[in-house]
Design a protein around this motif. Sequence first.
Motif, PDB file in Angstrom:
ATOM      1  N   GLN A 160      44.574  46.825  38.859  1.00 42.15           N
ATOM      2  CA  GLN A 160      43.701  47.305  37.799  1.00 42.15           C
ATOM      3  C   GLN A 160      42.235  47.186  38.231  1.00 42.15           C
ATOM      4  O   GLN A 160      41.852  46.234  38.916  1.00 42.15           O
ATOM      5  CB  GLN A 160      43.948  46.474  36.532  1.00 42.15           C
ATOM      6  CG  GLN A 160      43.185  46.964  35.317  1.00 42.15           C
ATOM      7  CD  GLN A 160      43.454  46.119  34.094  1.00 42.15           C
ATOM      8  OE1 GLN A 160      42.880  46.357  33.041  1.00 42.15           O
ATOM      9  NE2 GLN A 160      44.332  45.132  34.218  1.00 42.15           N
ATOM     10  N   ASN A 161      41.433  48.156  37.830  1.00 43.17           N
ATOM     11  CA  ASN A 161      39.976  48.124  38.033  1.00 43.17           C
ATOM     12  C   ASN A 161      39.570  48.070  39.505  1.00 43.17           C
ATOM     13  O   ASN A 161      38.553  47.476  39.850  1.00 43.17           O
ATOM     14  CB  ASN A 161      39.356  46.935  37.283  1.00 43.17           C
ATOM     15  CG  ASN A 161      39.521  47.065  35.777  1.00 43.17           C
ATOM     16  OD1 ASN A 161      39.511  48.173  35.237  1.00 43.17           O
ATOM     17  ND2 ASN A 161      39.692  45.937  35.104  1.00 43.17           N
ATOM     18  N   PHE A 162      40.381  48.675  40.376  1.00 44.14           N
ATOM     19  CA  PHE A 162      39.973  48.850  41.772  1.00 44.14           C
ATOM     20  C   PHE A 162      38.839  49.872  41.787  1.00 44.14           C
ATOM     21  O   PHE A 162      38.927  50.920  41.176  1.00 44.14           O
ATOM     22  CB  PHE A 162      41.157  49.350  42.595  1.00 44.14           C
ATOM     23  CG  PHE A 162      40.900  49.435  44.075  1.00 44.14           C
ATOM     24  CD1 PHE A 162      41.345  48.430  44.919  1.00 44.14           C
ATOM     25  CD2 PHE A 162      40.227  50.508  44.622  1.00 44.14           C
ATOM     26  CE1 PHE A 162      41.118  48.511  46.291  1.00 44.14           C
ATOM     27  CE2 PHE A 162      39.994  50.597  45.983  1.00 44.14           C
ATOM     28  CZ  PHE A 162      40.443  49.591  46.820  1.00 44.14           C
ATOM     29  N   ASP A 163      37.775  49.572  42.480  1.00 46.13           N
ATOM     30  CA  ASP A 163      36.606  50.439  42.429  1.00 46.13           C
ATOM     31  C   ASP A 163      35.971  50.558  43.811  1.00 46.13           C
ATOM     32  O   ASP A 163      36.115  49.673  44.648  1.00 46.13           O
ATOM     33  CB  ASP A 163      35.583  49.885  41.433  1.00 46.13           C
ATOM     34  CG  ASP A 163      34.620  50.948  40.947  1.00 46.13           C
ATOM     35  OD1 ASP A 163      34.824  52.131  41.294  1.00 46.13           O
ATOM     36  OD2 ASP A 163      33.664  50.598  40.234  1.00 46.13           O
ATOM     37  N   ILE A 164      35.280  51.666  44.030  1.00 45.97           N
ATOM     38  CA  ILE A 164      34.535  51.893  45.265  1.00 45.97           C
ATOM     39  C   ILE A 164      33.141  52.366  44.886  1.00 45.97           C
ATOM     40  O   ILE A 164      32.971  53.214  44.002  1.00 45.97           O
ATOM     41  CB  ILE A 164      35.233  52.954  46.152  1.00 45.97           C
ATOM     42  CG1 ILE A 164      36.507  52.384  46.766  1.00 45.97           C
ATOM     43  CG2 ILE A 164      34.308  53.414  47.274  1.00 45.97           C
ATOM     44  CD1 ILE A 164      37.223  53.345  47.685  1.00 45.97           C
ATOM     45  N   ASP A 165      32.147  51.819  45.555  1.00 44.37           N
ATOM     46  CA  ASP A 165      30.766  52.210  45.308  1.00 44.37           C
ATOM     47  C   ASP A 165      30.597  53.708  45.563  1.00 44.37           C
ATOM     48  O   ASP A 165      31.112  54.254  46.548  1.00 44.37           O
ATOM     49  CB  ASP A 165      29.840  51.415  46.233  1.00 44.37           C
ATOM     50  CG  ASP A 165      28.373  51.583  45.870  1.00 44.37           C
ATOM     51  OD1 ASP A 165      27.872  52.726  45.927  1.00 44.37           O
ATOM     52  OD2 ASP A 165      27.735  50.575  45.523  1.00 44.37           O
ATOM     53  N   ALA A 166      29.903  54.358  44.651  1.00 40.78           N
ATOM     54  CA  ALA A 166      29.706  55.804  44.769  1.00 40.78           C
ATOM     55  C   ALA A 166      29.028  56.194  46.078  1.00 40.78           C
ATOM     56  O   ALA A 166      29.175  57.329  46.558  1.00 40.78           O
ATOM     57  CB  ALA A 166      28.890  56.310  43.584  1.00 40.78           C
ATOM     58  N   GLY A 185      34.114  57.663  46.395  1.00 45.01           N
ATOM     59  CA  GLY A 185      33.296  57.168  45.296  1.00 45.01           C
ATOM     60  C   GLY A 185      32.803  58.242  44.353  1.00 45.01           C
ATOM     61  O   GLY A 185      32.237  57.928  43.300  1.00 45.01           O
ATOM     62  N   GLY A 212      37.710  59.557  37.283  1.00 41.09           N
ATOM     63  CA  GLY A 212      38.648  58.463  37.042  1.00 41.09           C
ATOM     64  C   GLY A 212      40.085  58.856  37.293  1.00 41.09           C
ATOM     65  O   GLY A 212      40.844  58.131  37.942  1.00 41.09           O
ATOM     66  N   PHE A 216      40.696  59.410  41.034  1.00 38.85           N
ATOM     67  CA  PHE A 216      40.726  58.161  41.786  1.00 38.85           C
ATOM     68  C   PHE A 216      42.034  57.407  41.542  1.00 38.85           C
ATOM     69  O   PHE A 216      42.582  56.795  42.463  1.00 38.85           O
ATOM     70  CB  PHE A 216      39.534  57.283  41.410  1.00 38.85           C
ATOM     71  CG  PHE A 216      39.323  56.127  42.350  1.00 38.85           C
ATOM     72  CD1 PHE A 216      38.962  56.343  43.662  1.00 38.85           C
ATOM     73  CD2 PHE A 216      39.500  54.819  41.915  1.00 38.85           C
ATOM     74  CE1 PHE A 216      38.775  55.289  44.548  1.00 38.85           C
ATOM     75  CE2 PHE A 216      39.318  53.757  42.787  1.00 38.85           C
ATOM     76  CZ  PHE A 216      38.951  53.987  44.103  1.00 38.85           C
ATOM     77  N   GLN A 217      42.564  57.464  40.322  1.00 37.81           N
ATOM     78  CA  GLN A 217      43.847  56.819  40.046  1.00 37.81           C
ATOM     79  C   GLN A 217      44.961  57.467  40.867  1.00 37.81           C
ATOM     80  O   GLN A 217      45.849  56.784  41.379  1.00 37.81           O
ATOM     81  CB  GLN A 217      44.172  56.902  38.557  1.00 37.81           C
ATOM     82  CG  GLN A 217      43.426  55.896  37.695  1.00 37.81           C
ATOM     83  CD  GLN A 217      43.838  54.461  37.997  1.00 37.81           C
ATOM     84  OE1 GLN A 217      43.197  53.783  38.796  1.00 37.81           O
ATOM     85  NE2 GLN A 217      44.894  53.998  37.386  1.00 37.81           N
ATOM     86  N   HIS A 268      41.043  53.673  31.627  1.00 38.78           N
ATOM     87  CA  HIS A 268      39.831  54.490  31.741  1.00 38.78           C
ATOM     88  C   HIS A 268      40.109  55.983  31.904  1.00 38.78           C
ATOM     89  O   HIS A 268      39.227  56.728  32.339  1.00 38.78           O
ATOM     90  CB  HIS A 268      38.953  54.021  32.909  1.00 38.78           C
ATOM     91  CG  HIS A 268      38.646  52.551  32.882  1.00 38.78           C
ATOM     92  ND1 HIS A 268      38.038  51.946  31.802  1.00 38.78           N
ATOM     93  CD2 HIS A 268      38.880  51.560  33.771  1.00 38.78           C
ATOM     94  CE1 HIS A 268      37.902  50.657  32.037  1.00 38.78           C
ATOM     95  NE2 HIS A 268      38.401  50.386  33.220  1.00 38.78           N
TER      96      HIS A 268
END
Length: 251
Positions: free
Chosen positions: A91-97, A147, A151, A154-155, A178
């Motif tokens: 959950q909430n894995f993110d990459i800087d834009a 990035g 949403g 990215f999922q 999200h």
Amino acid sequence: MSANTSDPAVVLRNIAAVYEGERVPAIYDINFTVKQGELVSIIGPNGAGKTTLLETINGLLAYTAGQGYVFGKDIAVHSRMLRKHIGYVIQNFDIDALAPFLARDVVMSGRVGAIGPLRFPRPSDWHVVRDKMELVGMSSFSSRPAGKLSGGEFQKLLLARALAQEPRLLLLDEPFSHLDISARRQMSELLSRVNRTQEVTMVMVSHDLQSVPAACSRVVVMDRGRIIMQGAREEMISSAAVASIFREGDT
């Protein structure tokens, strides 16, 4: 990893697990079995213990009581080996834009365990990456900066990354987080198709009752660290008792 195809994918017996520094178990008295090929949804309000259960299955959180097995192997003994065969979408894995990672590179990172440390991807590895990106409908995004994806995009990319590992068991933590209603519906349909066509066992957790995939064979309801009921998808979604649990969790 050799395993009897008749072995359940997951067996947890009387499992309890406690996070370091805590006294109260995050989950306890967990008895849970998943057959190979199943798609099982674990639902419950925030704080119910859903993510903890996935971490326990994946061997990331050691259990303090009970017995746990994945494909017939003791999780406590073989966790590192088992994780090579378990895909995990956190959950909430993110990459800087602004990070210089292309979408295909993110998916390739799911191949690290198969490639080995300090080795370059082979043509066969890139073939797997292309195949999984096509499977989730992301082929045309291969050269896009990761990035900059939406949403929902990215999922899908994270799902392709997990599938690039070629897992036998796929764990998904809040895959609809999200996402708008349309993207949730697309993701639900995609998970059903992947479960059917890739013959991969899936265990997903969610607090979104309405997004449980149609192919889900069973819905397990958790609350306050315990499994309190389980049954067919339609039965659990329409259950007044389940709705009551979610209302209490929101107060």
